[in-house]
Enzyme design. Sequence first.
Site, PDB file in Angstrom:
ATOM      1  N   ARG A  41     -16.326  43.490  33.226  1.00 15.04           N
ATOM      2  CA  ARG A  41     -17.672  42.980  32.921  1.00 15.04           C
ATOM      3  C   ARG A  41     -17.612  41.850  31.894  1.00 15.04           C
ATOM      4  NH1 ARG A  41     -21.031  41.799  28.852  1.00 15.04           N
ATOM      5  NH2 ARG A  41     -20.262  43.639  27.725  1.00 15.04           N
ATOM      6  N   ASP A  42     -17.308  42.187  30.668  1.00 13.68           N
ATOM      7  CA  ASP A  42     -17.259  41.180  29.608  1.00 13.68           C
ATOM      8  C   ASP A  42     -16.153  40.163  29.856  1.00 13.68           C
ATOM      9  OD1 ASP A  42     -17.968  39.944  27.255  1.00 13.68           O
ATOM     10  OD2 ASP A  42     -16.815  41.281  25.979  1.00 13.68           O
ATOM     11  N   HIS A 233     -15.531  46.286  18.692  1.00 17.30           N
ATOM     12  CA  HIS A 233     -15.340  45.378  19.828  1.00 17.30           C
ATOM     13  C   HIS A 233     -14.992  44.009  19.241  1.00 17.30           C
ATOM     14  CE1 HIS A 233     -16.786  43.933  23.980  1.00 17.30           C
ATOM     15  NE2 HIS A 233     -16.477  42.820  23.318  1.00 17.30           N
ATOM     16  N   HIS A 235     -13.236  40.192  19.116  1.00 16.65           N
ATOM     17  CA  HIS A 235     -12.747  39.014  19.833  1.00 16.65           C
ATOM     18  C   HIS A 235     -11.653  38.366  18.999  1.00 16.65           C
ATOM     19  CE1 HIS A 235     -16.120  38.321  22.969  1.00 16.65           C
ATOM     20  NE2 HIS A 235     -16.101  39.590  22.600  1.00 16.65           N
ATOM     21  N   CYS A 266     -18.066  35.037  25.376  1.00 11.78           N
ATOM     22  CA  CYS A 266     -19.509  35.259  25.393  1.00 11.78           C
ATOM     23  C   CYS A 266     -20.179  33.988  25.876  1.00 11.78           C
ATOM     24  CB  CYS A 266     -20.023  35.634  24.004  1.00 11.78           C
ATOM     25  SG  CYS A 266     -21.826  35.826  23.942  1.00 11.78           S
ATOM     26  N   ASN A 275     -11.432  38.527  24.412  1.00 11.49           N
ATOM     27  CA  ASN A 275     -11.456  39.804  23.715  1.00 11.49           C
ATOM     28  C   ASN A 275     -10.048  40.191  23.272  1.00 11.49           C
ATOM     29  OD1 ASN A 275     -14.282  41.125  24.167  1.00 11.49           O
ATOM     30  ND2 ASN A 275     -13.771  40.220  26.144  1.00 11.49           N
TER      31      ASN A 275
END
Length: 325
Positions: A41-42, A233, A235, A266, A275
Amino acid sequence: MATVRKAFPQRLVGLASLRAASTSSMGTLPKRVKIVEVGPRDGLQNEKSIVPTPVKIKLIDMLSEAGLPVIEATSFVSPKWVPQMADHSDVLKGIQKFPGINYPVLTPNMKGFEEAVAAGAKEVSIFGAASELFTRKNVNCSIEESFQRFDGVMQAARAASISVRGYVSCALGCPYEGKVSPAKVAEVAKKLYSMGCYEISLGDTIGVGTPGLMKDMLTAVLHEVPVAALAVHCHDTYGQALANTLVALQMGVSVVDSSVAGLGGCPYAKGASGNLATEDLVYMLTGLGIHTGVNLQKLLEAGDFICQALNRKTSSKVAQATCKL
């Protein structure tokens, strides 16, 4: 001239010695860590070329084979805003559902929630932010108004016995406002937790955080939310993701988000890079003697697969170091 040594068949010859190293000086660390894999997803949402649905499905299945306990499968957002996720229903319906593995999906509003449930979702995620300007640029409303939008999703989720995970973006910095107050992060995290989110993921959306900032932010949040309900989370824009994650582990956090091959960023955060790579996270945790349940060899294979499909190089240092020469 130095000679290049080919990788050994197991590709990871240093792990045994790393596990033997003492961690007594590092503070109390969790015995096990739950890794939330966000690559499908991300990791993929910001790719310029549309990734074929079968490729997404195979990636998720390979990640399941690797033993990731949680794999964020897709996002039920408007294709107008994130075209890469337009096939969300087909992806969720097409993947193999492994016993004991959760496949949450992002649902920003009631329409997305209803579509997700229809496609078989058993867990969903909602996104908040600790930055007022980021929230306005992202979802065109204030932070308070964003919570009001979540009310319907939370009520519907409770009625359907569906778990909800909450995200707090910009926990260590904002692309528009710069510094973000730890108190503001704590306020948003507390609100999401009080609304019924079972877990709150604190995101360094643009990767500007440092271990010191992580410590200050978590100290504030821990006054409002139990550590067992927190995740981080990170990055890796400034190369701080592993260091920041280690600080979180030392402070009691035992849930970490990461992305296979370091995919992602993002779409709303200028300058954000990938990430934290799941391969690098697993390597570090294994070296610390922390159980993850993840097969690193199979994880590396999943990373190889998606990088070949995307025609790009992996961002994982472990994958780079152990590749076949």
